[in-house]
Write a protein that holds these residues in place. Sequence first.
Motif, PDB file in Angstrom:
ATOM      1  N   SER A  20       0.828  -1.207   0.000  1.00  0.00           N
ATOM      2  CA  SER A  20       0.000   0.000   0.000  1.00  0.00           C
ATOM      3  C   SER A  20       0.860   1.253   0.000  1.00  0.00           C
ATOM      4  O   SER A  20       0.539   2.255  -0.661  1.00  0.00           O
ATOM      5  N   TRP A  21       1.969   1.228   0.713  1.00  0.00           N
ATOM      6  CA  TRP A  21       2.852   2.393   0.742  1.00  0.00           C
ATOM      7  C   TRP A  21       3.575   2.574  -0.587  1.00  0.00           C
ATOM      8  O   TRP A  21       3.699   3.697  -1.086  1.00  0.00           O
ATOM      9  N   LEU A  22       4.043   1.497  -1.181  1.00  0.00           N
ATOM     10  CA  LEU A  22       4.756   1.622  -2.453  1.00  0.00           C
ATOM     11  C   LEU A  22       3.904   2.313  -3.505  1.00  0.00           C
ATOM     12  O   LEU A  22       4.364   3.215  -4.213  1.00  0.00           O
ATOM     13  N   VAL A  23       2.642   1.888  -3.629  1.00  0.00           N
ATOM     14  CA  VAL A  23       1.815   2.463  -4.691  1.00  0.00           C
ATOM     15  C   VAL A  23       1.368   3.882  -4.347  1.00  0.00           C
ATOM     16  O   VAL A  23       1.254   4.738  -5.234  1.00  0.00           O
ATOM     17  N   LEU A  24       1.125   4.167  -3.071  1.00  0.00           N
ATOM     18  CA  LEU A  24       0.770   5.532  -2.690  1.00  0.00           C
ATOM     19  C   LEU A  24       1.946   6.466  -2.947  1.00  0.00           C
ATOM     20  O   LEU A  24       1.787   7.559  -3.491  1.00  0.00           O
ATOM     21  N   ARG A  25       3.122   6.031  -2.556  1.00  0.00           N
ATOM     22  CA  ARG A  25       4.305   6.865  -2.723  1.00  0.00           C
ATOM     23  C   ARG A  25       4.617   7.109  -4.197  1.00  0.00           C
ATOM     24  O   ARG A  25       4.873   8.244  -4.620  1.00  0.00           O
ATOM     25  N   ALA A  26       4.577   6.049  -4.999  1.00  0.00           N
ATOM     26  CA  ALA A  26       4.956   6.176  -6.404  1.00  0.00           C
ATOM     27  C   ALA A  26       3.978   7.042  -7.187  1.00  0.00           C
ATOM     28  O   ALA A  26       4.376   7.779  -8.095  1.00  0.00           O
ATOM     29  N   SER A  27       2.699   6.987  -6.849  1.00  0.00           N
ATOM     30  CA  SER A  27       1.704   7.709  -7.637  1.00  0.00           C
ATOM     31  C   SER A  27       1.426   9.106  -7.090  1.00  0.00           C
ATOM     32  O   SER A  27       1.560  10.102  -7.810  1.00  0.00           O
ATOM     33  N   LEU A  28       1.075   9.219  -5.828  1.00  0.00           N
ATOM     34  CA  LEU A  28       0.616  10.497  -5.276  1.00  0.00           C
ATOM     35  C   LEU A  28       1.726  11.307  -4.608  1.00  0.00           C
ATOM     36  O   LEU A  28       1.812  12.517  -4.778  1.00  0.00           O
ATOM     37  N   VAL A  29       2.591  10.645  -3.836  1.00  0.00           N
ATOM     38  CA  VAL A  29       3.488  11.367  -2.931  1.00  0.00           C
ATOM     39  C   VAL A  29       4.770  11.853  -3.607  1.00  0.00           C
ATOM     40  O   VAL A  29       5.165  13.009  -3.449  1.00  0.00           O
ATOM     41  N   ALA A  30       5.445  10.982  -4.326  1.00  0.00           N
ATOM     42  CA  ALA A  30       6.760  11.334  -4.875  1.00  0.00           C
ATOM     43  C   ALA A  30       6.627  12.369  -5.994  1.00  0.00           C
ATOM     44  O   ALA A  30       5.677  12.325  -6.786  1.00  0.00           O
ATOM     45  N   PRO A  31       7.573  13.299  -6.090  1.00  0.00           N
ATOM     46  CA  PRO A  31       7.544  14.268  -7.191  1.00  0.00           C
ATOM     47  C   PRO A  31       7.628  13.557  -8.536  1.00  0.00           C
ATOM     48  O   PRO A  31       8.358  12.580  -8.688  1.00  0.00           O
ATOM     49  N   GLY A  32       6.870  14.058  -9.498  1.00  0.00           N
ATOM     50  CA  GLY A  32       6.866  13.441 -10.817  1.00  0.00           C
ATOM     51  C   GLY A  32       6.431  14.435 -11.867  1.00  0.00           C
ATOM     52  O   GLY A  32       6.606  15.645 -11.714  1.00  0.00           O
ATOM     53  N   ARG A  33       5.840  13.942 -12.926  1.00  0.00           N
ATOM     54  CA  ARG A  33       5.423  14.818 -14.025  1.00  0.00           C
ATOM     55  C   ARG A  33       4.132  15.565 -13.699  1.00  0.00           C
ATOM     56  O   ARG A  33       3.947  16.705 -14.101  1.00  0.00           O
ATOM     57  N   ALA A  34       3.208  14.902 -13.017  1.00  0.00           N
ATOM     58  CA  ALA A  34       1.951  15.546 -12.642  1.00  0.00           C
ATOM     59  C   ALA A  34       2.143  16.365 -11.369  1.00  0.00           C
ATOM     60  O   ALA A  34       2.858  15.957 -10.456  1.00  0.00           O
TER      61      ALA A  34
END
Length: 342
Positions: free
Chosen positions: A64-78
Amino acid sequence: MHRRIVQRGLRNLSLAQIRHVSPAGYHSGGLPVRRVYREVERDFGVLAPPIALHSPAPDVMTASWLVLRASLVAPGRARRAAKEAVAVAVSEANSCPFCVRMHAATLAVLLPGGGAGPGQPATVAGGDGLPDPIPADEVPELIGTLVVMHYLNRMVNVFLSEVPLPPGAPRTSLGPVLRVLTWLIRSAGRTASPRSRNHGLLPAAELPEDLRWAAGEPSVADAFARACAALDEAGRRAVPAAVRAVVTAELDQWDGQPPGLGTPWPERALAGLSAEDRPAGRLALLSAMASYRVDDRTVAAARPGRTDRDIVEITAWASFEAARRIGDRTYRQTGRKDATGH
């Protein structure tokens, strides 16, 4: 305020909100739990109850943490504000007051008033907060956020109350608590590390076809592949095969809409299960399709002979099965063949 001091002070508040299972303490959990707790505080800003509630099942919590971090939390393109807008819209659709409050408060800080700001899309598709159209390079993060929120909304509806407060706390404290939490989240967002820490937390895995929307961003794809494998294994471990078959069949023909309060579908769907499997079947089916209907009796009926880990794994498997189907349907509705544009 010193961020780490405030974080430590809020740990017990976060854990006290969790019901139906006993979460691991910050220092008493095993190494995988402590590692995730530390990462959540570092990158999200606070020991988030929606992640901590998974702690009786460490692999599922890590997923649950991996997917939350990768999509919402970590800086990215969006932009974070665009992802928080998706989180708010999905949480509203899933009748998850806890998540609506948290993500709406965060969005209001990022975009004062909660409205569109410079560069913020003015139109959304399907009431899910997604821009219309979705920029091709933002597909993995935005649909990833949608999938994560559909998953976490379901888990939160089962294991947390409507407000981010421990039992017995006065409602008048909600405003100050939300201000502190959003300050921590925003502070962490300014310094969050890039999403690159999936390796070592869970074994590597192949990305399933129905998660192909993640393929355009390797770190998002890697996180979802690892998490999906862990959740599949949790389902095989904790959910009776007959229950998995029923839930899968119901989801395969589900249109994604809430079934409503008065419909008899759970009883019809569960009629073929044995008396022994029916309580777990009801918990799994409601978690997947109507998590707001899971009450104390639903969990208590499924409890005999099962540990906290079993209860978390049953609800997590069912919730993710629903969320991944919604993500696949949403992606196909964008008209894209795959996240790489081929």
